[in-house]
Design a protein around this motif. Sequence first.
Motif, PDB file in Angstrom:
ATOM      1  N   ARG A  18       2.838  13.645   7.964  1.00  0.00           N
ATOM      2  CA  ARG A  18       2.342  14.979   8.328  1.00  0.00           C
ATOM      3  C   ARG A  18       3.508  15.916   8.630  1.00  0.00           C
ATOM      4  NH1 ARG A  18      -0.269  17.583  13.079  1.00  0.00           N
ATOM      5  NH2 ARG A  18      -1.586  19.204  12.176  1.00  0.00           N
ATOM      6  N   GLU A  19       4.492  15.420   9.373  1.00  0.00           N
ATOM      7  CA  GLU A  19       5.664  16.230   9.682  1.00  0.00           C
ATOM      8  C   GLU A  19       6.428  16.561   8.397  1.00  0.00           C
ATOM      9  OE1 GLU A  19       9.336  16.312  12.851  1.00  0.00           O
ATOM     10  OE2 GLU A  19       8.429  14.382  12.399  1.00  0.00           O
ATOM     11  N   LEU A  20       6.556  15.570   7.515  1.00  0.00           N
ATOM     12  CA  LEU A  20       7.266  15.770   6.259  1.00  0.00           C
ATOM     13  C   LEU A  20       6.560  16.809   5.384  1.00  0.00           C
ATOM     14  CD1 LEU A  20       9.691  14.878   4.570  1.00  0.00           C
ATOM     15  CD2 LEU A  20       8.257  13.029   3.649  1.00  0.00           C
ATOM     16  N   ALA A  21       5.239  16.813   5.378  1.00  0.00           N
ATOM     17  CA  ALA A  21       4.489  17.798   4.596  1.00  0.00           C
ATOM     18  C   ALA A  21       4.769  19.220   5.086  1.00  0.00           C
ATOM     19  CB  ALA A  21       2.991  17.503   4.670  1.00  0.00           C
ATOM     20  N   HIS A  22       4.867  19.401   6.398  1.00  0.00           N
ATOM     21  CA  HIS A  22       5.187  20.715   6.956  1.00  0.00           C
ATOM     22  C   HIS A  22       6.616  21.122   6.598  1.00  0.00           C
ATOM     23  CE1 HIS A  22       1.541  19.921   9.241  1.00  0.00           C
ATOM     24  NE2 HIS A  22       1.496  21.220   9.511  1.00  0.00           N
ATOM     25  N   LEU A  23       7.529  20.180   6.723  1.00  0.00           N
ATOM     26  CA  LEU A  23       8.920  20.465   6.355  1.00  0.00           C
ATOM     27  C   LEU A  23       9.019  20.828   4.871  1.00  0.00           C
ATOM     28  CD1 LEU A  23      10.686  17.589   8.273  1.00  0.00           C
ATOM     29  CD2 LEU A  23      10.996  20.035   8.707  1.00  0.00           C
ATOM     30  N   LYS A  24       8.332  20.072   4.027  1.00  0.00           N
ATOM     31  CA  LYS A  24       8.374  20.325   2.587  1.00  0.00           C
ATOM     32  C   LYS A  24       7.922  21.747   2.272  1.00  0.00           C
ATOM     33  CE  LYS A  24       6.084  19.078  -1.672  1.00  0.00           C
ATOM     34  NZ  LYS A  24       4.850  18.491  -2.160  1.00  0.00           N
ATOM     35  N   MET A  25       6.851  22.189   2.888  1.00  0.00           N
ATOM     36  CA  MET A  25       6.322  23.528   2.624  1.00  0.00           C
ATOM     37  C   MET A  25       7.347  24.604   2.985  1.00  0.00           C
ATOM     38  SD  MET A  25       3.806  25.386   1.532  1.00  0.00           S
ATOM     39  CE  MET A  25       2.402  24.317   1.514  1.00  0.00           C
ATOM     40  N   VAL A  26       7.945  24.485   4.156  1.00  0.00           N
ATOM     41  CA  VAL A  26       8.906  25.497   4.613  1.00  0.00           C
ATOM     42  C   VAL A  26      10.205  25.413   3.807  1.00  0.00           C
ATOM     43  CG1 VAL A  26      10.279  26.274   6.584  1.00  0.00           C
ATOM     44  CG2 VAL A  26       7.889  25.645   6.905  1.00  0.00           C
ATOM     45  N   ILE A  27      10.691  24.207   3.584  1.00  0.00           N
ATOM     46  CA  ILE A  27      11.949  24.034   2.850  1.00  0.00           C
ATOM     47  C   ILE A  27      11.816  24.528   1.412  1.00  0.00           C
ATOM     48  CG2 ILE A  27      13.507  22.293   1.892  1.00  0.00           C
ATOM     49  CD1 ILE A  27      13.095  20.716   4.543  1.00  0.00           C
ATOM     50  N   THR A  28      10.755  24.152   0.718  1.00  0.00           N
ATOM     51  CA  THR A  28      10.615  24.579  -0.671  1.00  0.00           C
ATOM     52  C   THR A  28      10.438  26.093  -0.778  1.00  0.00           C
ATOM     53  OG1 THR A  28       8.253  24.037  -0.666  1.00  0.00           O
ATOM     54  CG2 THR A  28       9.752  22.376  -1.535  1.00  0.00           C
ATOM     55  N   PRO A  69      -2.465  14.325   0.603  1.00  0.00           N
ATOM     56  CA  PRO A  69      -1.703  15.266   1.432  1.00  0.00           C
ATOM     57  C   PRO A  69      -2.446  15.564   2.737  1.00  0.00           C
ATOM     58  CG  PRO A  69      -2.644  16.390  -0.475  1.00  0.00           C
ATOM     59  CD  PRO A  69      -2.968  14.931  -0.615  1.00  0.00           C
ATOM     60  N   PRO A  70      -1.709  15.659   3.842  1.00  0.00           N
ATOM     61  CA  PRO A  70      -2.361  15.956   5.123  1.00  0.00           C
ATOM     62  C   PRO A  70      -2.705  17.441   5.227  1.00  0.00           C
ATOM     63  CG  PRO A  70      -0.007  15.801   5.434  1.00  0.00           C
ATOM     64  CD  PRO A  70      -0.273  15.449   3.997  1.00  0.00           C
ATOM     65  N   GLN A  71      -3.603  17.736   6.147  1.00  0.00           N
ATOM     66  CA  GLN A  71      -3.934  19.136   6.418  1.00  0.00           C
ATOM     67  C   GLN A  71      -2.754  19.769   7.151  1.00  0.00           C
ATOM     68  OE1 GLN A  71      -7.616  19.666   8.471  1.00  0.00           O
ATOM     69  NE2 GLN A  71      -7.502  21.894   8.369  1.00  0.00           N
ATOM     70  N   LEU A  72      -2.368  20.970   6.736  1.00  0.00           N
ATOM     71  CA  LEU A  72      -1.236  21.660   7.351  1.00  0.00           C
ATOM     72  C   LEU A  72      -1.709  22.551   8.487  1.00  0.00           C
ATOM     73  CD1 LEU A  72       0.794  22.590   4.149  1.00  0.00           C
ATOM     74  CD2 LEU A  72       1.109  20.639   5.676  1.00  0.00           C
ATOM     75  N   ASP A  73      -0.916  22.602   9.544  1.00  0.00           N
ATOM     76  CA  ASP A  73      -1.197  23.408  10.728  1.00  0.00           C
ATOM     77  C   ASP A  73      -0.434  24.734  10.598  1.00  0.00           C
ATOM     78  OD1 ASP A  73      -1.181  24.621  13.234  1.00  0.00           O
ATOM     79  OD2 ASP A  73      -0.763  22.770  14.318  1.00  0.00           O
ATOM     80  N   PRO A  74      -1.141  25.870  10.482  1.00  0.00           N
ATOM     81  CA  PRO A  74      -0.474  27.165  10.307  1.00  0.00           C
ATOM     82  C   PRO A  74       0.504  27.509  11.431  1.00  0.00           C
ATOM     83  CG  PRO A  74      -2.836  27.381   9.911  1.00  0.00           C
ATOM     84  CD  PRO A  74      -2.596  25.996  10.445  1.00  0.00           C
ATOM     85  N   GLU A  75       0.188  27.115  12.667  1.00  0.00           N
ATOM     86  CA  GLU A  75       1.098  27.409  13.784  1.00  0.00           C
ATOM     87  C   GLU A  75       2.389  26.599  13.665  1.00  0.00           C
ATOM     88  OE1 GLU A  75      -0.754  27.163  17.631  1.00  0.00           O
ATOM     89  OE2 GLU A  75      -2.480  28.346  16.953  1.00  0.00           O
ATOM     90  N   TRP A  76       2.269  25.359  13.266  1.00  0.00           N
ATOM     91  CA  TRP A  76       3.430  24.501  13.077  1.00  0.00           C
ATOM     92  C   TRP A  76       4.304  25.064  11.952  1.00  0.00           C
ATOM     93  CZ3 TRP A  76       2.742  18.477  12.475  1.00  0.00           C
ATOM     94  CH2 TRP A  76       3.990  17.847  12.592  1.00  0.00           C
ATOM     95  N   LEU A  77       3.670  25.478  10.839  1.00  0.00           N
ATOM     96  CA  LEU A  77       4.416  26.088   9.734  1.00  0.00           C
ATOM     97  C   LEU A  77       5.147  27.343  10.195  1.00  0.00           C
ATOM     98  CD1 LEU A  77       1.845  25.717   6.827  1.00  0.00           C
ATOM     99  CD2 LEU A  77       4.030  24.530   7.049  1.00  0.00           C
ATOM    100  N   ALA A  78       4.470  28.156  11.008  1.00  0.00           N
ATOM    101  CA  ALA A  78       5.090  29.394  11.498  1.00  0.00           C
ATOM    102  C   ALA A  78       6.304  29.096  12.372  1.00  0.00           C
ATOM    103  CB  ALA A  78       4.063  30.225  12.270  1.00  0.00           C
ATOM    104  N   ARG A  79       6.212  28.067  13.228  1.00  0.00           N
ATOM    105  CA  ARG A  79       7.360  27.705  14.078  1.00  0.00           C
ATOM    106  C   ARG A  79       8.547  27.252  13.228  1.00  0.00           C
ATOM    107  NH1 ARG A  79       3.399  25.090  17.236  1.00  0.00           N
ATOM    108  NH2 ARG A  79       4.105  23.065  16.493  1.00  0.00           N
ATOM    109  N   LEU A  80       8.275  26.422  12.240  1.00  0.00           N
ATOM    110  CA  LEU A  80       9.347  25.963  11.362  1.00  0.00           C
ATOM    111  C   LEU A  80       9.947  27.129  10.569  1.00  0.00           C
ATOM    112  CD1 LEU A  80       7.813  22.644   9.981  1.00  0.00           C
ATOM    113  CD2 LEU A  80       9.823  22.844  11.455  1.00  0.00           C
ATOM    114  N   ALA A  81       9.091  28.009  10.080  1.00  0.00           N
ATOM    115  CA  ALA A  81       9.572  29.168   9.319  1.00  0.00           C
ATOM    116  C   ALA A  81      10.432  30.073  10.200  1.00  0.00           C
ATOM    117  CB  ALA A  81       8.392  29.947   8.735  1.00  0.00           C
ATOM    118  N   ASP A  82      10.042  30.255  11.449  1.00  0.00           N
ATOM    119  CA  ASP A  82      10.842  31.061  12.381  1.00  0.00           C
ATOM    120  C   ASP A  82      12.223  30.444  12.579  1.00  0.00           C
ATOM    121  OD1 ASP A  82       8.782  32.849  12.692  1.00  0.00           O
ATOM    122  OD2 ASP A  82       8.156  32.098  14.662  1.00  0.00           O
ATOM    123  N   GLU A  83      12.282  29.122  12.693  1.00  0.00           N
ATOM    124  CA  GLU A  83      13.580  28.452  12.825  1.00  0.00           C
ATOM    125  C   GLU A  83      14.405  28.661  11.566  1.00  0.00           C
ATOM    126  OE1 GLU A  83      13.098  24.354  13.827  1.00  0.00           O
ATOM    127  OE2 GLU A  83      12.276  24.793  15.802  1.00  0.00           O
ATOM    128  N   GLY A  84      13.744  28.626  10.413  1.00  0.00           N
ATOM    129  CA  GLY A  84      14.449  28.839   9.153  1.00  0.00           C
ATOM    130  C   GLY A  84      15.057  30.217   9.047  1.00  0.00           C
TER     131      GLY A  84
END
Length: 103
Positions: A18-28, A69-84
Amino acid sequence: MGSLIYDGFGTPVRVDDRELAHLKMVITTKLRRAESFALSWLHSDGDGRSTVWVHPAINLRFDFDDPEPPQLDPEWLARLADEGVAGMITFSGTAGVPRRAAA
């Protein structure tokens, strides 16, 4: 547990699917925009951390153990994107919610 493999070198980083799926979305997304950034994680044994420079010209592979694929959490994606945006994405590397990068 999935794996993040950077440039074919070193030991794969084991990451919860699940964590990897979130990372993949932001990284790609960042790589599609030709953006480079630092990616840091804690070692799973609790002994240290690693950081790599992620660049569009360097190979990166995401391997998932779960075929669905796991369900993605929009808040988690937003936090990762902010760090990016700040230039460094930090995650646990041991499964669970990503750590926030120090300001």
